[in-house]
Motif scaffolding. Structure first.
Motif, PDB file in Angstrom:
ATOM      1  N   ARG A  44       0.868  -1.152   0.293  1.00  0.00           N
ATOM      2  CA  ARG A  44      -0.346   0.419   0.171  1.00  0.00           C
ATOM      3  C   ARG A  44       0.728   1.460  -0.286  1.00  0.00           C
ATOM      4  O   ARG A  44       0.242   2.501  -0.387  1.00  0.00           O
ATOM      5  N   ASN A  88       0.327   3.841  -2.633  1.00  0.00           N
ATOM      6  CA  ASN A  88      -0.157   5.016  -2.319  1.00  0.00           C
ATOM      7  C   ASN A  88       0.552   6.013  -3.252  1.00  0.00           C
ATOM      8  O   ASN A  88      -0.026   7.273  -3.017  1.00  0.00           O
ATOM      9  N   ASN A 104      -0.688   9.613  -5.088  1.00  0.00           N
ATOM     10  CA  ASN A 104      -0.363  10.858  -4.862  1.00  0.00           C
ATOM     11  C   ASN A 104       0.433  11.388  -6.157  1.00  0.00           C
ATOM     12  O   ASN A 104       0.354  12.731  -6.345  1.00  0.00           O
ATOM     13  N   TYR A 145      -1.294   7.702   5.930  1.00  0.00           N
ATOM     14  CA  TYR A 145      -2.838   7.409   5.341  1.00  0.00           C
ATOM     15  C   TYR A 145      -2.625   5.647   5.244  1.00  0.00           C
ATOM     16  O   TYR A 145      -3.329   4.866   5.784  1.00  0.00           O
ATOM     17  N   PRO A 146      -1.575   4.857   4.257  1.00  0.00           N
ATOM     18  CA  PRO A 146      -1.174   3.427   4.500  1.00  0.00           C
ATOM     19  C   PRO A 146      -1.086   2.558   5.827  1.00  0.00           C
ATOM     20  O   PRO A 146      -1.860   1.984   5.617  1.00  0.00           O
TER      21      PRO A 146
END
Length: 417
Positions: A137, A141, A145, A332-333
């Motif tokens: 992830r 991610n 982004n 976030y992950p």
């Protein structure tokens, strides 16, 4: 285990469209408020902050609602489709209200546009972890982004080309261009991302090792990670929102030269996204975040000692961009890694609630320091906020990835897939 880059790019189109819209919102709405409706800077700033205030409440709500969706089209895709269509419809009304110079219609159409994009913002972001294996992830991610950055670039490039003057500013061409990009993006997601199949395949793998309830220790880690997110956004956004004023007052730079430093930081971050994602999969998310936090706090602390502009400032901001990529790609992950099955959207909402809260509060707090204490406080304030995040991150014990040897052997070849 290797990341499917093609699929991740297709998933990222939803975030690309959101970033393109927000870039237009940040660029154009202040101009409309000032030039068309002649609203003062203080009130205009309050109006511009309303989108973040709205996000505090709407993003967790729609993230949680999408978690409970049982549509045959998937959990997230229906929200992405409905939210995108409503956003397109309402945003195309906005330039018409500007043409008519109707302030109340402008606020109504803009308000419904912001509500509409809130419908699919959390579901769009939650789609990535839904269809991506947990160890990959951070890499994924990084791609998300990068897609967001491309959406922002799309708007930045078109803004000076499409906003024309015909007695007054005409915003129709830019709004239409961004609306078309949103439409194309949602079509890509609809026809190339079979969400249910991908999500079900991923859940079959994860349910073998997943706990059904969150332990007290994991809850503690989540709380400290969200506090860390709040703190580093407090520091970073204080710089991005006030640096041009700081450079003008303290270093006697013009706004164009000051903006170059922020541009260098943005370019450095974009260039770093994918390498940082790969490094994180190899070395672990927390190590890369802590490295980024240390570098970011150090850069802001060093900024205090520049009494006038130096070319070294550009080097400093390049490191700031790399540091921010280290943090942003992995935070976030780590949050969604601690979510239970079916809660990804809710945890996405948690993440955005804390980051948005910081973006609402820090311009006010840092602005008060600038006004009532002095402009010299900007860099120490930012360094202190980010430094506090280093302390809170030490209490985060969950959410990291643990790559096995197969992942490490895939490290050098992962870019080619």
């Amino acid at each position: 285990m290797k990341l499917n880059y093609s699929r991740t790019i297709r998933v990222g189109f939803a975030f690309l469209s959101i970033s393109a819209f927000w870039q237009m919102y940040d660029n154009v709405v202040p101009l409309i408020l000032k030039n068309t409706f002649e609203i003062g800077d203080t009130l205009a700033g309050s109006i511009m902050a309303m989108d973040n205030v709205l996000a505090l409440f709407m993003l967790p709500i729609f993230g949680a609602i999408s978690d409970r969706s049982t549509s045959k089209y998937g959990r997230r895709v229906p929200f992405i489709v409905v939210g995108s269509i409503l956003t397109i419809l309402f945003m195309l009304v906005v330039p018409a209200t500007v043409e008519k110079r109707s302030l109340w219609l402008f606020f109504v159409s803009l308000g419904f546009t912001l509500l509409s994009i809130s419908i699919y913002r959390s579901p769009a972001v939650a789609l990535m972890p839904d269809v991506t294996p947990a160890p990959l992830r951070s890499k994924a991610n990084a791609i998300i982004n990068l897609m967001g950055a491309l959406g922002a670039v799309f708007t930045l490039v078109l803004t000076p080309l499409l906003i024309t003057k015909a007695g007054h500013q005409s915003y129709y061409p830019l709004f239409i261009a961004v609306a078309l990009l949103i439409l194309v993006s949602v079509l890509v997601v609809i026809f190339t991302v079979p969400e249910n199949k991908l999500r079900i395949d991923e859940e079959k793998v994860e349910t073998q090792t997943s706990n059904q309830t969150m332990s007290i220790a994991m809850k503690r880690s989540l709380i400290f990670l969200l506090i860390s997110t709040f703190l580093w956004f407090m520091g970073y956004n204080a710089i991005t929102t006030a640096f041009t004023k700081y450079a003008e007052v303290v270093w006697q730079m013009n706004i164009s030269a000051a903006s170059t430093s922020l541009l260098i930081a943005t370019i450095a971050a974009v260039i770093s996204f994918i390498p940082v994602g790969i490094l994180s999969s190899k070395l672990g998310r927390k190590k890369i975040i802590v490295t980024g936090v240390l570098l970011l706090a150090s850069c802001f602390a060093l900024g205090t000692f520049f009494t006038s502009f130096s070319p070294l400032v550009y080097v400093l901001f390049a490191i700031v961009g790399f540091s921010w990529a280290c943090i942003n790609v992995n935070s976030y992950p780590m949050v969604v890694e601690m979510s239970q099955h079916g809660d990804t959207g809710k945890f996405t909402g948690f993440y955005y609630t804390f980051s948005m809260a910081a973006q609402i509060i820090t311009p006010i707090v840092s602005g008060a320091f600038l006004e009532f204490v002095g402009y010299w406080t900007l860099f120490p304030y930012a360094a202190s906020m980010v430094g506090l995040a280093l302390i809170t991150m030490s209490f985060v014990k969950h959410g990291d990835n643990r790559p096995d040897m197969g992942d490490k052997l895939d490290f050098l070849g992962s870019i080619d897939n």
